[in-house]
Design an enzyme around this catalytic site. Structure first.
Site, short mmCIF file in Angstrom:
data_model
loop_
_atom_site.label_atom_id
_atom_site.label_comp_id
_atom_site.label_asym_id
_atom_site.label_seq_id
_atom_site.Cartn_x
_atom_site.Cartn_y
_atom_site.Cartn_z
N ARG A 229 0.85 -1.19 0.00
CA ARG A 229 0.00 0.00 0.00
C ARG A 229 0.89 1.24 0.00
O ARG A 229 1.93 1.29 0.66
CB ARG A 229 -0.92 0.03 1.23
N GLU A 258 -4.11 7.61 -5.16
CA GLU A 258 -4.44 6.82 -6.35
C GLU A 258 -5.80 7.26 -6.90
O GLU A 258 -6.72 7.48 -6.11
CB GLU A 258 -4.44 5.32 -6.03
N HIS A 277 -0.73 -0.12 -9.76
CA HIS A 277 -1.39 -0.98 -8.77
C HIS A 277 -2.02 -2.19 -9.46
O HIS A 277 -3.23 -2.45 -9.33
CB HIS A 277 -2.45 -0.20 -8.00
#
Length: 302
Positions: A229, A258, A277
């Site tokens: 993360r 994000e 991601h």
């Protein structure tokens, strides 16, 4: 019984829900407004990366279960769910191999400077082969911050497959295989590792865990890898560490904000690999996460 699916998932997951007589509502998008249209009659939500805050969940009077398509639960208000009898579940092993392979690919790519060479060659610079000198990972030390399922898979691939030395820091892990050395201090990972890979969940205790002090303790020729993360790594500290040659570079699959902002500072760094991601985004993993989350919903409400 209605199941909300805010973002696209593998068709096999949808089929599991339909095969058990559940009404599947696939949303056009995962905006707050779109979810609110259906929340009052939702029995379950199968969620990928959509934020579900308490003020949204309060509208779900019929809501019994939220199934996470993946591992992390940081985008779901689990405290509210616990207080209101809403079951929250995830798919803790469905994407393990996919993410572990991505991390291992990162490691080999930065060690052999593959992305830099690829970009240089596309610019017509064939002589970059004499400048972009990489290094073998055999015999080098990989330090793992956290030792959950994904880290364990990375350790196995790198220790047994690539002949690396692997050390790990995790005060909560109870067992370590013989090819992994447990260390007692986080700083030991920074000091002893040529490659550091982050594998902890994001919570109040891990936010900015990899900070200025950690980078100052790392070796100048070392690299940071983060496919966990974004908020775990202090990005300002990371930028400073690269700019001042405290570390050699980084490979990142996740970010504090994000989607990644267009002006993200590290986008133009040759010694940094960035992916959107997507470490868990293989056909195999996407199917396993969708089916696993759907089966969890069925088991909970049937």
């Amino acid at each position: 019984m209605n199941v909300l699916v805010p973002q696209p998932i593998h068709a096999d997951g949808i089929q599991v829900l339909k095969d058990h007589g559940l009404q599947v509502i696939e949303l056009e998008n995962d905006s707050r407004e779109e979810i609110d249209k259906y929340m009052e009659t939702a029995t379950a939500i199968l969620v990928r990366t959509t934020t579900l805050a308490a003020e949204q969940l309060e509208r779900g009077k019929e809501l019994k279960v939220i199934a996470r398509h993946g591992i992390g639960l940081d985008l779901i208000d689990t405290k509210y769910c616990e207080q209101n009898g809403i079951t929250v579940c995830n798919t803790p092993i469905a994407n393990v191999n996919s993410v572990a392979e991505h991390v291992t690919g990162f490691l080999l790519s930065i060690a052999h400077r593959i992305p830099e060479a690829e970009r240089a060659l596309r610019r017509g610079n064939y002589e970059s082969r004499n400048v972009l000198i990489g290094k073998e990972v055999k015999g080098k030390t990989l330090g793992l911050v956290g030792f959950g399922n994904i880290a364990q898979s990375v350790a196995k691939k790198c220790a047994l497959g690539l002949d690396m030395n692997v050390i790990a820091y995790d005060p909560y892990a109870k067992e370590f295989p013989e090819y992994v050395e447990q260390v007692k201090e986080l700083e030991t990972i920074a000091k002893q590792s040529e490659f550091v890979s982050v594998h902890v969940p994001l919570n109040d205790g891990t936010k900015n865990l990899i900070d200025y002090h950690f980078f100052q303790s790392m070796q100048p020729a070392s690299y940071l890898i983060n496919a966990a993360r974004g908020g775990i790594v202090n990005e300002e500290a990371l930028i400073e560490a690269i700019d001042t040659d405290q570390i050699a570079g980084a490979a990142l699959d996740c970010y504090a904000e994000e989607p990644m902002p267009l002006d993200y500072p590290l986008k133009d760094y040759e010694n940094v690999i960035l992916t959107p991601h997507m470490a868990a985004h293989t056909e195999d993993s996407m199917r396993a996460m969708a089916v696993g989350a759907a089966e969890a919903i069925v088991q909970t409400i049937k």
